[in-house]
Write a protein that holds these residues in place. Structure first.
Motif, PDB file in Angstrom:
ATOM      1  N   ALA A   1       2.878 -28.480   5.219  1.00  0.00           N
ATOM      2  CA  ALA A   1       1.635 -27.867   4.745  1.00  0.00           C
ATOM      3  C   ALA A   1       0.740 -27.496   5.921  1.00  0.00           C
ATOM      4  N   GLY A   2       0.704 -28.359   6.936  1.00  0.00           N
ATOM      5  CA  GLY A   2      -0.095 -28.056   8.121  1.00  0.00           C
ATOM      6  C   GLY A   2       0.429 -26.841   8.853  1.00  0.00           C
ATOM      7  N   LEU A   3       1.752 -26.740   8.969  1.00  0.00           N
ATOM      8  CA  LEU A   3       2.332 -25.562   9.609  1.00  0.00           C
ATOM      9  C   LEU A   3       2.029 -24.311   8.802  1.00  0.00           C
TER      10      LEU A   3
ATOM     11  N   ALA B   1      -0.518 -23.668   7.053  1.00  0.00           N
ATOM     12  CA  ALA B   1      -1.905 -23.264   7.306  1.00  0.00           C
ATOM     13  C   ALA B   1      -2.014 -22.497   8.624  1.00  0.00           C
ATOM     14  N   HIS B   2      -1.307 -22.956   9.649  1.00  0.00           N
ATOM     15  CA  HIS B   2      -1.328 -22.249  10.933  1.00  0.00           C
ATOM     16  C   HIS B   2      -0.685 -20.869  10.807  1.00  0.00           C
ATOM     17  N   LEU B   3       0.398 -20.788  10.046  1.00  0.00           N
ATOM     18  CA  LEU B   3       1.062 -19.495   9.870  1.00  0.00           C
ATOM     19  C   LEU B   3       0.214 -18.548   9.034  1.00  0.00           C
ATOM     20  N   GLN B   4      -0.545 -19.103   8.082  1.00  0.00           N
ATOM     21  CA  GLN B   4      -1.473 -18.270   7.308  1.00  0.00           C
ATOM     22  C   GLN B   4      -2.524 -17.667   8.236  1.00  0.00           C
ATOM     23  N   ALA B   5      -2.967 -18.446   9.214  1.00  0.00           N
ATOM     24  CA  ALA B   5      -3.937 -17.928  10.182  1.00  0.00           C
ATOM     25  C   ALA B   5      -3.329 -16.777  10.981  1.00  0.00           C
ATOM     26  N   VAL B   6      -2.047 -16.871  11.298  1.00  0.00           N
ATOM     27  CA  VAL B   6      -1.368 -15.775  11.999  1.00  0.00           C
ATOM     28  C   VAL B   6      -1.333 -14.543  11.113  1.00  0.00           C
ATOM     29  N   ARG B   7      -1.008 -14.723   9.848  1.00  0.00           N
ATOM     30  CA  ARG B   7      -0.974 -13.583   8.914  1.00  0.00           C
ATOM     31  C   ARG B   7      -2.338 -12.931   8.802  1.00  0.00           C
ATOM     32  N   THR B   8      -3.375 -13.744   8.712  1.00  0.00           N
ATOM     33  CA  THR B   8      -4.728 -13.206   8.583  1.00  0.00           C
ATOM     34  C   THR B   8      -5.133 -12.447   9.845  1.00  0.00           C
ATOM     35  N   ARG B   9      -4.746 -12.978  10.987  1.00  0.00           N
ATOM     36  CA  ARG B   9      -5.101 -12.328  12.256  1.00  0.00           C
ATOM     37  C   ARG B   9      -4.428 -10.971  12.373  1.00  0.00           C
ATOM     38  N   PHE B  10      -3.175 -10.894  12.008  1.00  0.00           N
ATOM     39  CA  PHE B  10      -2.465  -9.627  12.073  1.00  0.00           C
ATOM     40  C   PHE B  10      -2.816  -8.740  10.884  1.00  0.00           C
ATOM     41  N   ALA B  11      -3.186  -9.376   9.765  1.00  0.00           N
ATOM     42  CA  ALA B  11      -3.606  -8.693   8.536  1.00  0.00           C
ATOM     43  C   ALA B  11      -2.623  -7.674   7.988  1.00  0.00           C
ATOM     44  N   PRO B  12      -1.307  -7.876   8.155  1.00  0.00           N
ATOM     45  CA  PRO B  12      -0.389  -6.989   7.452  1.00  0.00           C
ATOM     46  C   PRO B  12      -0.189  -7.454   6.015  1.00  0.00           C
ATOM     47  N   GLY B  13      -0.213  -8.762   5.809  1.00  0.00           N
ATOM     48  CA  GLY B  13      -0.049  -9.314   4.470  1.00  0.00           C
ATOM     49  C   GLY B  13      -0.933 -10.525   4.298  1.00  0.00           C
TER      50      GLY B  13
END
Length: 243
Positions: free
Chosen positions: A189-191, A193-205
């Motif tokens: 779950a912690g990972l 959350a970090h990957l969600q932050a990557v998605r948000t930063r790139f904002a493709p999905g």
């Protein structure tokens, strides 16, 4: 949890299993134990085969050399990811993050042997080089999937996203492997959350790109407005049902 700097004791695999039925990963785990106790250079392919209870011919059908043994679980995981990517996914960006989380969870389940392998790899230059190549295979698999599923997206973005997901996963995986206590352990779950932050930063999905226009709030205030006044004004409109 045991100190990762201390020698680990691997649970031996039962020798009662038919010789040629041993899985590649099971043989690899035995090899890791031998590399750890005897040293990588001092351990031969014949010794690994004997310890695993498989014939030399079977060993060399499974692996080209002893150099290929230690990362057998990576080969298996890459096959699983390839199969996962053949399925239909509504959000390919999320599918890449989920694939990375699958790898993390697999290693978390096998943490004892993964920790021993990490020590062996860090002590052996040839294995460090092979590990670098293995990491690049994940990155290339992720970017190839995104470019295949999203041909309209700039290929550079797909490559950058795959690299960011892979780097984030590897950083957190190493933290988990080398943690001295449970307080530094990251779960799936912690990972995520970090990957969600990557998605948000790139904002493709990510969250920002996925928010429907009807749910967006646009507020205009003069540049001289104080932040507290802006917050109170927005809160007041929400409470009154004006927004």
């Amino acid at each position: 949890m045991s100190d990762p700097s201390a020698p680990a004791t691997l649970t031996p695999v039962s020798s009662s299993r038919p010789a040629d039925a041993r899985s590649r990963v099971a043989v690899a785990d035995i090899a890791v134990g031998l590399f750890h106790t005897q040293g990588y250079e001092a351990t031969s392919a014949a010794q690994i085969a004997a310890a695993a209870g498989v014939s030399r011919s079977t060993f060399f059908r499974q692996f080209r050399s002893k150099d290929d043994v230690i990362f057998a679980d990576h080969d298996e995981l890459l096959e699983q990811i390839g199969e996962y990517f053949t399925r239909e996914h509504d959000d390919p960006w999320l599918a890449v993050c989920d694939a990375a989380a699958l790898v993390f969870e697999r290693f978390r389940e096998r943490l004892e042997v993964v920790r021993v392998r990490d020590r062996v790899v860090r002590q052996t230059s040839v294995l460090r080089d092979r590990e670098t190549v293995m990491v690049s295979r994940y990155e290339k698999t992720f970017s190839a999937y995104l470019r295949r599923r999203l041909p309209q997206v700039d290929p550079v973005l797909a490559i950058q996203f795959a690299a960011a997901v892979t780097a984030t996963h590897n950083y957190e995986l190493r933290r988990m492997i080398r943690a001295a206590g449970t307080e530094r352990m990251l779960d799936s779950a912690g990972l995520a959350a970090h990957l969600q932050a990557v998605r948000t930063r790139f904002a493709p999905g990510g969250v920002a790109a996925a928010t429907p226009v009807s749910e967006l709030l646009v507020a205009v205030f003069p540049a001289s407005a104080l932040p507290d006044d802006v917050a109170r004004a927005i809160a007041g409109r929400y409470q009154s049902g004006g927004i």
